[in-house]
Write a protein that holds these residues in place. Sequence first.
Motif, mmCIF file in Angstrom:
data_model
loop_
_atom_site.group_PDB
_atom_site.id
_atom_site.type_symbol
_atom_site.label_atom_id
_atom_site.label_comp_id
_atom_site.label_asym_id
_atom_site.label_seq_id
_atom_site.Cartn_x
_atom_site.Cartn_y
_atom_site.Cartn_z
ATOM 1 N N PHE A 1 0.831 -1.202 0.000
ATOM 2 C CA PHE A 1 0.000 0.000 0.000
ATOM 3 C C PHE A 1 0.867 1.254 0.000
ATOM 4 C CE2 PHE A 1 -1.721 3.490 2.461
ATOM 5 C CZ PHE A 1 -2.790 3.844 1.657
ATOM 6 N N ALA A 2 1.888 1.282 0.850
ATOM 7 C CA ALA A 2 2.770 2.447 0.947
ATOM 8 C C ALA A 2 3.442 2.732 -0.392
ATOM 9 C CB ALA A 2 3.806 2.243 2.041
ATOM 10 N N GLU A 3 3.781 1.657 -1.100
ATOM 11 C CA GLU A 3 4.405 1.800 -2.414
ATOM 12 C C GLU A 3 3.412 2.373 -3.432
ATOM 13 O OE1 GLU A 3 6.345 -1.420 -5.185
ATOM 14 O OE2 GLU A 3 7.172 -1.571 -3.142
ATOM 15 N N LYS A 4 2.207 1.801 -3.458
ATOM 16 C CA LYS A 4 1.175 2.238 -4.409
ATOM 17 C C LYS A 4 0.726 3.671 -4.143
ATOM 18 C CE LYS A 4 -1.579 -1.511 -6.195
ATOM 19 N NZ LYS A 4 -2.862 -2.202 -6.080
ATOM 20 N N ALA A 5 0.555 4.014 -2.882
ATOM 21 C CA ALA A 5 0.023 5.327 -2.513
ATOM 22 C C ALA A 5 1.139 6.324 -2.219
ATOM 23 C CB ALA A 5 -0.891 5.185 -1.307
ATOM 24 N N SER A 6 2.319 6.048 -2.712
ATOM 25 C CA SER A 6 3.493 6.873 -2.457
ATOM 26 C C SER A 6 3.175 8.361 -2.635
ATOM 27 C CB SER A 6 4.610 6.466 -3.413
ATOM 28 O OG SER A 6 5.756 7.216 -3.162
ATOM 29 N N GLY A 7 3.675 9.160 -1.706
ATOM 30 C CA GLY A 7 3.471 10.596 -1.784
ATOM 31 C C GLY A 7 2.266 11.098 -0.998
ATOM 32 N N THR A 8 1.464 10.170 -0.481
ATOM 33 C CA THR A 8 0.302 10.578 0.313
ATOM 34 C C THR A 8 0.634 10.470 1.795
ATOM 35 O OG1 THR A 8 -0.672 8.361 0.443
ATOM 36 C CG2 THR A 8 -1.301 9.727 -1.459
ATOM 37 N N LYS A 9 -0.159 11.142 2.581
ATOM 38 C CA LYS A 9 0.024 11.075 4.033
ATOM 39 C C LYS A 9 -0.310 9.680 4.546
ATOM 40 C CE LYS A 9 -0.721 15.951 4.472
ATOM 41 N NZ LYS A 9 -1.577 17.039 4.853
ATOM 42 N N ALA A 10 -1.257 9.029 3.905
ATOM 43 C CA ALA A 10 -1.620 7.665 4.285
ATOM 44 C C ALA A 10 -0.442 6.715 4.037
ATOM 45 C CB ALA A 10 -2.852 7.211 3.526
ATOM 46 N N ALA A 11 0.277 6.925 2.953
ATOM 47 C CA ALA A 11 1.446 6.093 2.664
ATOM 48 C C ALA A 11 2.517 6.282 3.732
ATOM 49 C CB ALA A 11 2.008 6.426 1.286
ATOM 50 N N ALA A 12 2.692 7.508 4.184
ATOM 51 C CA ALA A 12 3.670 7.773 5.242
ATOM 52 C C ALA A 12 3.253 7.077 6.539
ATOM 53 C CB ALA A 12 3.810 9.274 5.460
ATOM 54 N N ARG A 13 1.957 7.095 6.842
ATOM 55 C CA ARG A 13 1.472 6.388 8.032
ATOM 56 C C ARG A 13 1.683 4.890 7.887
ATOM 57 N NH1 ARG A 13 -4.258 8.804 8.477
ATOM 58 N NH2 ARG A 13 -4.846 6.718 9.123
ATOM 59 N N ALA A 14 1.392 4.360 6.705
ATOM 60 C CA ALA A 14 1.580 2.926 6.467
ATOM 61 C C ALA A 14 3.052 2.561 6.636
ATOM 62 C CB ALA A 14 1.092 2.555 5.072
ATOM 63 N N GLN A 15 3.926 3.417 6.134
ATOM 64 C CA GLN A 15 5.360 3.165 6.261
ATOM 65 C C GLN A 15 5.782 3.177 7.727
ATOM 66 O OE1 GLN A 15 6.893 2.306 3.350
ATOM 67 N NE2 GLN A 15 8.409 1.546 4.781
ATOM 68 N N SER A 16 5.145 4.025 8.527
ATOM 69 C CA SER A 16 5.409 4.033 9.971
ATOM 70 C C SER A 16 5.010 2.707 10.605
ATOM 71 C CB SER A 16 4.657 5.161 10.656
ATOM 72 O OG SER A 16 5.166 6.406 10.254
ATOM 73 N N TRP A 17 3.845 2.201 10.189
ATOM 74 C CA TRP A 17 3.392 0.900 10.691
ATOM 75 C C TRP A 17 4.403 -0.187 10.312
ATOM 76 C CZ3 TRP A 17 0.308 0.261 14.444
ATOM 77 C CH2 TRP A 17 -0.833 1.044 14.632
ATOM 78 N N VAL A 18 4.868 -0.153 9.076
ATOM 79 C CA VAL A 18 5.835 -1.154 8.620
ATOM 80 C C VAL A 18 7.099 -1.065 9.463
ATOM 81 C CG1 VAL A 18 7.341 -1.823 6.694
ATOM 82 C CG2 VAL A 18 4.927 -1.276 6.269
ATOM 83 N N GLY A 19 7.544 0.161 9.738
ATOM 84 C CA GLY A 19 8.727 0.344 10.557
ATOM 85 C C GLY A 19 8.553 -0.214 11.967
ATOM 86 N N MET A 20 7.379 -0.052 12.510
ATOM 87 C CA MET A 20 7.129 -0.567 13.867
ATOM 88 C C MET A 20 6.929 -2.069 13.892
ATOM 89 S SD MET A 20 4.677 2.233 15.718
ATOM 90 C CE MET A 20 3.599 2.599 14.342
ATOM 91 N N LEU A 21 6.263 -2.594 12.876
ATOM 92 C CA LEU A 21 5.893 -4.020 12.878
ATOM 93 C C LEU A 21 6.875 -4.919 12.140
ATOM 94 C CD1 LEU A 21 2.120 -3.532 12.001
ATOM 95 C CD2 LEU A 21 3.094 -3.909 14.272
ATOM 96 N N GLY A 22 7.643 -4.338 11.242
ATOM 97 C CA GLY A 22 8.494 -5.142 10.351
ATOM 98 C C GLY A 22 9.664 -5.822 11.010
ATOM 99 N N ASP A 23 10.084 -5.333 12.135
ATOM 100 C CA ASP A 23 11.273 -5.927 12.756
ATOM 101 C C ASP A 23 10.953 -7.087 13.645
ATOM 102 O OD1 ASP A 23 12.814 -4.079 11.456
ATOM 103 O OD2 ASP A 23 12.772 -2.649 13.112
#
Length: 144
Positions: free
Chosen positions: A122-144
């Motif tokens: 989703f973050a990749e597809k919606a790149s440049g949106t605020k929602a994509a930035a939030r999704a990327q934050s989730w990935v950063g928190m959950l991905g590890d």
Amino acid sequence: RGKAGKAIATVEKHAQSDKEEIATAANEALKSFRMRLDAQFARVEWMTANGHYAAADALLKQLAKSAKGDDRAEERAAALKAQLADKGLKAERAAEKKLLKLERVLFENGPGPGVVKSLEKFAEKASGTKAAARAQSWVGMLGD
């Protein structure tokens, strides 16, 4: 209790009282009412600025109803409503709608590799949106 505008209008009348005691108490109450209302408007502004449009819409709806009777608050609510209705937010709102669905799955099912992958895509597809930035934050928190 949901009628801040009417309360402010009533207290403003008492703030003009000839009795100093009443006027002072009314002015203090008026300051308190306005500070609370301003804080709620500031919250809507923050939500809007940070891409939380659905939550901003819901809070603003309550605030607009509560603001009736106070011209200043009604004007502020109308300005925020116009800002949220801006057609330039169409892509942002669509992205947020998709992210909210992914977040619902995350909250209901818990973090898992499938959810993280979905958020990454989703973050990749919606790149440049605020929602994509939030999704990327989730990935950063959950991905590890």
